[in-house]
Write an enzyme that holds these catalytic residues in place. Structure first.
Site, PDB file in Angstrom:
ATOM      1  N   SER A 107      34.374  33.508  73.613  1.00  0.00           N
ATOM      2  CA  SER A 107      33.819  34.863  73.477  1.00  0.00           C
ATOM      3  C   SER A 107      34.575  35.867  74.338  1.00  0.00           C
ATOM      4  O   SER A 107      35.067  35.525  75.419  1.00  0.00           O
ATOM      5  CB  SER A 107      32.350  34.832  73.917  1.00  0.00           C
ATOM      6  OG  SER A 107      31.857  36.141  74.127  1.00  0.00           O
ATOM      7  N   TYR A 130      34.972  41.448  70.506  1.00  0.00           N
ATOM      8  CA  TYR A 130      34.018  42.555  70.367  1.00  0.00           C
ATOM      9  C   TYR A 130      34.838  43.828  70.451  1.00  0.00           C
ATOM     10  O   TYR A 130      35.713  43.940  71.318  1.00  0.00           O
ATOM     11  CB  TYR A 130      33.024  42.561  71.531  1.00  0.00           C
ATOM     12  CG  TYR A 130      31.828  41.662  71.368  1.00  0.00           C
ATOM     13  CD1 TYR A 130      31.079  41.655  70.191  1.00  0.00           C
ATOM     14  CD2 TYR A 130      31.404  40.849  72.407  1.00  0.00           C
ATOM     15  CE1 TYR A 130      29.960  40.845  70.060  1.00  0.00           C
ATOM     16  CE2 TYR A 130      30.287  40.034  72.289  1.00  0.00           C
ATOM     17  CZ  TYR A 130      29.572  40.042  71.100  1.00  0.00           C
ATOM     18  OH  TYR A 130      28.459  39.244  70.978  1.00  0.00           O
ATOM     19  N   THR A 156      33.764  40.089  65.567  1.00  0.00           N
ATOM     20  CA  THR A 156      32.305  40.211  65.399  1.00  0.00           C
ATOM     21  C   THR A 156      31.946  41.644  65.011  1.00  0.00           C
ATOM     22  O   THR A 156      32.294  42.591  65.706  1.00  0.00           O
ATOM     23  CB  THR A 156      31.588  39.798  66.699  1.00  0.00           C
ATOM     24  OG1 THR A 156      31.924  38.431  66.963  1.00  0.00           O
ATOM     25  CG2 THR A 156      30.079  39.931  66.573  1.00  0.00           C
ATOM     26  N   LYS A 252      32.915  38.058  61.384  1.00  0.00           N
ATOM     27  CA  LYS A 252      31.639  37.426  61.722  1.00  0.00           C
ATOM     28  C   LYS A 252      30.490  38.431  61.669  1.00  0.00           C
ATOM     29  O   LYS A 252      30.602  39.533  62.208  1.00  0.00           O
ATOM     30  CB  LYS A 252      31.748  36.849  63.148  1.00  0.00           C
ATOM     31  CG  LYS A 252      30.485  36.203  63.682  1.00  0.00           C
ATOM     32  CD  LYS A 252      30.797  35.442  64.967  1.00  0.00           C
ATOM     33  CE  LYS A 252      29.604  34.658  65.472  1.00  0.00           C
ATOM     34  NZ  LYS A 252      28.619  35.472  66.168  1.00  0.00           N
ATOM     35  N   HIS A 276      23.884  36.637  64.036  1.00  0.00           N
ATOM     36  CA  HIS A 276      24.063  36.529  65.488  1.00  0.00           C
ATOM     37  C   HIS A 276      22.994  35.606  66.093  1.00  0.00           C
ATOM     38  O   HIS A 276      22.493  35.847  67.198  1.00  0.00           O
ATOM     39  CB  HIS A 276      23.996  37.928  66.122  1.00  0.00           C
ATOM     40  CG  HIS A 276      24.944  38.120  67.269  1.00  0.00           C
ATOM     41  ND1 HIS A 276      26.152  38.763  67.149  1.00  0.00           N
ATOM     42  CD2 HIS A 276      24.866  37.750  68.576  1.00  0.00           C
ATOM     43  CE1 HIS A 276      26.765  38.799  68.322  1.00  0.00           C
ATOM     44  NE2 HIS A 276      26.005  38.179  69.208  1.00  0.00           N
TER      45      HIS A 276
HETATM   46  C1  FMN Z   1      23.423  32.844  74.284  1.00  0.00           C
HETATM   47  C2  FMN Z   1      24.196  33.361  73.109  1.00  0.00           C
HETATM   48  C3  FMN Z   1      25.265  34.225  73.334  1.00  0.00           C
HETATM   49  C4  FMN Z   1      26.034  34.658  72.251  1.00  0.00           C
HETATM   50  N1  FMN Z   1      27.138  35.429  72.488  1.00  0.00           N
HETATM   51  C5  FMN Z   1      27.939  35.784  71.449  1.00  0.00           C
HETATM   52  C6  FMN Z   1      29.162  36.456  71.692  1.00  0.00           C
HETATM   53  O1  FMN Z   1      29.552  36.694  72.817  1.00  0.00           O
HETATM   54  N2  FMN Z   1      29.900  36.816  70.603  1.00  0.00           N
HETATM   55  C7  FMN Z   1      29.496  36.535  69.311  1.00  0.00           C
HETATM   56  O2  FMN Z   1      30.194  36.889  68.364  1.00  0.00           O
HETATM   57  N3  FMN Z   1      28.372  35.864  69.079  1.00  0.00           N
HETATM   58  C8  FMN Z   1      27.588  35.459  70.101  1.00  0.00           C
HETATM   59  N4  FMN Z   1      26.454  34.745  69.858  1.00  0.00           N
HETATM   60  C9  FMN Z   1      26.118  34.337  68.476  1.00  0.00           C
HETATM   61  C10 FMN Z   1      26.769  32.991  68.150  1.00  0.00           C
HETATM   62  O3  FMN Z   1      28.154  33.130  68.008  1.00  0.00           O
HETATM   63  C11 FMN Z   1      26.226  32.422  66.830  1.00  0.00           C
HETATM   64  O4  FMN Z   1      26.300  33.402  65.839  1.00  0.00           O
HETATM   65  C12 FMN Z   1      24.796  31.913  66.952  1.00  0.00           C
HETATM   66  O5  FMN Z   1      24.591  31.294  68.200  1.00  0.00           O
HETATM   67  C13 FMN Z   1      24.502  30.916  65.836  1.00  0.00           C
HETATM   68  O6  FMN Z   1      23.182  30.499  65.876  1.00  0.00           O
HETATM   69  P1  FMN Z   1      22.679  29.130  66.577  1.00  0.00           P
HETATM   70  O7  FMN Z   1      22.704  29.382  68.051  1.00  0.00           O
HETATM   71  O8  FMN Z   1      21.305  28.990  66.036  1.00  0.00           O
HETATM   72  O9  FMN Z   1      23.623  28.016  66.174  1.00  0.00           O
HETATM   73  C14 FMN Z   1      25.684  34.280  70.927  1.00  0.00           C
HETATM   74  C15 FMN Z   1      24.605  33.417  70.724  1.00  0.00           C
HETATM   75  C16 FMN Z   1      23.877  32.943  71.797  1.00  0.00           C
HETATM   76  C17 FMN Z   1      22.744  31.981  71.555  1.00  0.00           C
END
Ligand code: FMN
Length: 383
Positions: A107, A130, A156, A252, A276
């Site tokens: 990330s 981002y 994203t 994404k 997300h």
């Molecule tokens: C704690 C956390 C932080 C996240 N941070 C980002 C991020 O920095 N960039 C991003 O594109 N998605 C982020 N996401 C979304 C994840 O990339 C992903 O879309 C999501 O976790 C998928 O769902 P799941 O946790 O149920 O597998 C984050 C998700 C979580 C749970």
């Protein structure tokens, strides 16, 4: 040490070992968390067809995602502040993914920097971008990802503005944690985590601190990030980012057929059907429900991936059956990391692969690349 048999066991152990503020940061969604919950529960509604007396020997879960060979069609999603779930988190996750043969996505908001992760791994990891208002910073980030030989850029699109997560506000989430009495009391119950953090220097956003003028410490960093997510992001930006990057581009955060068509027009290599992880638009459809219409509309023109709610190999198989070429796990590996460090991430991948492999066989198939809707019970899946 409890016997770990599924992702839920890793979640329960992570809840014990990770400070409340960071555990809650992962295990929550925005506002009412309805989309967060639907991501998981909608998988449960889809039923598989049990088949018997079919030769189940010589199975393969290997496939490809954007042309890259993967041990199973599961990549590790970009997750911010992974290095706060466990000391040096991003490096440990990248190593586990490398050993397993699946892509890891770092990330923008990681604790370990692009260069740091590159120095500790050999396999090409992917980088998630981002878009910030400071376009020079974005250009430098893209160039840094290129210099680190990242295998794909995951752009994203669903976080132009931030939704609200109640728990983060109530816990006063910050990196590193604020030294309040409640936090001290909670930290006192997490000795492993504290020892790990005392033994590392990696406790800030490594891609940002020292790379943006005026951002040298925590307070200038939080001010900078709060004002930086760019609400004006649009498809012209996707075009210049694609040009500057020049490699595989994955978009994404697509949930709508119209946006999926625009993603095809942008010339990206893949799109990820994603909300997300239920952290942005509360009330949005679950990813697994949104997937089939997008596959129908653009599946022949672009690789369609999905994430959201995957907690088992059965979920991966269902996503594959509904047309996702690749899937991503977020919380499933984050829980593994919080529970047991690198070994926990490996465990989460092993659990999912075993479930995927055995379930595929019980559906009468031996090759993941032959999976389609015919393994699903009609009437139980979104059309
Ligand atoms: C704690 C956390 C932080 C996240 N941070 C980002 C991020 O920095 N960039 C991003 O594109 N998605 C982020 N996401 C979304 C994840 O990339 C992903 O879309 C999501 O976790 C998928 O769902 P799941 O946790 O149920 O597998 C984050 C998700 C979580 C749970």
């Amino acid at each position: 040490m409890p016997v770990i048999t599924n992702i839920e066991d890793l979640r329960a152990l992570a809840e014990k070992r990770v400070p409340r503020m960071f555990y809650d940061y992962a295990d929550c969604g925005s506002w009412t968390e309805s989309t967060y919950r639907a991501n998981e529960s909608d998988f449960q509604r889809i039923k598989l067809r049990q088949r018997v007396a079919i030769n189940m020997e010589h199975r393969s879960t290997a496939s490809t995602m954007v042309g890259q060979t993967v041990a199973m069609p599961v990549a590790l999603a970009p997750v911010g502040s992974v290095g706060m779930q466990h000391a040096d988190g991003e490096i440990l996750v990248a190593r586990a993914a490398e050993a397993f043969g699946v892509p890891f996505t770092l990330s923008t908001m990681s604790i370990c920097s692009i260069e740091d992760v590159a120095a500790h791994t050999k396999a090409r990891f992917w980088f998630q971008l981002y878009v910030m208002r400071d376009r020079q910073f974005i250009e430098r980030l893209i160039d840094r990802a290129k210099a680190a030989n990242c295998g794909a850029l995951v752009l994203t699109l669903d976080l132009q503005i931030l939704a609200q997560r109640h728990k983060d506000l109530k816990n006063g989430l910050s990196v590193p944690p604020k030294p309040t009495l409640t936090n001290w009391i909670n930290l006192a119950t997490k000795p492993r985590w504290c020892l790990g953090m005392l033994g590392t220097q990696r406790r800030q956003f490594g891609n940002i601190v020292g790379h943006v003028g005026g951002v040298e410490d925590m307070s200038s960093l939080s001010q900078w990030t709060a004002s930086q997510f760019d609400p004006t992001l649009n498809w012209n930006d996707v075009e210049w980012i694609k040009k500057r990057w020049g490699g595989k581009l994955i978009l994404k955060g697509i949930q709508d057929v119209e946006d999926a068509r625009l993603a095809v027009s942008s010339g990206a290599d893949a799109l990820i059907v994603s909300n997300h992880g239920g952290r942005q638009l509360d009330g949005a459809e679950s990813s697994i429900r949104a997937l089939p219409a997008i596959v129908d509309a653009v599946g022949k023109e672009i690789e369609v991936h999905m994430d959201g709610g995957i907690r088992s190999g059965q979920d991966v198989l269902k996503a594959r059956a509904l047309g996702a070429r690749g899937t991503y796990i977020g919380r499933a590996y984050v829980y593994g990391l919080g529970a047991m460090g690198e070994a926990g991430v490996t465990k989460s991948l092993e659990i999912i692969r075993k479930e995927l492999d055995t379930t595929m066989a019980l559906c009468g198939r031996t090759d993941i690349d032959t999976i389609d809707k015919s393994i699903l019970l009609p009437g139980t899946y979104p059309a």
